[in-house]
Motif scaffolding. Structure first.
Motif: not given
Length: 264
Positions: A140-145, A216-219, A260-264
């Motif tokens: 659910x976080x995806x469309x908010x980013x 993605x796990x950045x840390x 998410x990959x598209x927000x990187x």
């Protein structure tokens, strides 16, 4: 309710009316609790100059922290019927912080996801150990980013840790004590949390949910249980009632920065 920059004010929500003594206690609690977030959340997401969503805001400790750290705007969401912004507002006054660009909402994450609002940073502190639909919430976080958007999570008191029952009793007692004994010695609200509001999540469960929704796990940081030295003596009692991996018993909290990959 305040006006957030760049969007219209939503219709006023009717919040729970707290008694004066409750407001005072909650104000002191969130002031105290917000002080730990430089340690627990800041390594995974800095709210400075960002539009921030607080997922699972409670009475506003995380929102207070974001305001102190210079967030551009804050939306604080929680599903509790007891939600009230008043302790947060009084905490701002107590700390002499002039901050107006915030909004408290009683809504679930799926409602936020279709609201059209987007954010630079989602923060969640002490909530994911209560989330039963891990994959659904993370998705659910995806469309908010927004581009460059990040999600900072700190989940504390994992179920198999020494404090995982959220009982305030002896280490791992929730795993080895008899249920009738626990129920007899707990206030009704504590018993309800123990039986209904904790998701039994392990670090592996959380990682699998993150993996399954394509994040993605950045840390990521797993924190060892502070009572781990007592495990050799208590492990036989625990294993007799609740067979569990020693690895799960030894992790008390998860901190991470995701995107998410598209927000990187």
């Amino acid at each position: 309710m305040r006006k957030r920059r760049g969007r219209e004010v939503r219709p006023e929500q009717v919040f729970h009316q707290l008694a004066a003594n409750e407001i005072e206690e909650l104000r002191e609690y969130i002031v105290h609790r917000s002080g730990a977030l430089d340690r627990d959340l800041l390594p995974f997401g800095d709210p400075a100059d960002k539009d921030v969503l607080v997922f699972g805001s409670g009475y506003g400790a995380d929102a207070l922290w974001a305001a102190k750290r210079g967030a551009r705007s804050i939306v604080a969401t929680d599903t509790s019927r007891g939600l009230s912004p008043v302790p947060f507002e009084q905490a701002l006054d107590q700390l002499e912080i002039k901050y107006e660009n915030y909004e408290f909402r009683r809504e679930d994450v799926y409602e936020t996801a279709v609201s059209g609002d987007t954010f630079d940073l989602v923060i969640s502190n002490g909530t994911f150990e209560h989330v039963h639909d891990l994959k659904g919430v993370l998705s659910a976080f995806r469309p908010m980013m927004r581009p460059g958007g990040r999600i900072a999570i700190f989940a504390d008191g994992l179920w198999y840790s020494s404090i995982g029952g959220h009982l305030g009793r002896g280490p791992w007692e929730h795993l080895w004590a008899e249920l009738p004994e626990l129920k007899a010695n707990l206030p009704g609200n504590r018993w309800a949390v123990y039986r209904e509001q904790l998701n039994r999540m392990t670090a592996v469960d959380f990682l699998e949910a993150v993996r399954s929704v394509g994040m993605l796990i950045l840390q990521m940081r797993l924190n060892g249980d502070p009572n781990v030295a007592r495990l050799p003596a208590l492990s036989p009692r625990i294993q007799a009632v609740t067979p569990v991996s020693p690895a799960d018993l030894s992790v008390v909290s998860i901190g991470c920065e995701l995107c998410f990959l598209e927000n990187l």
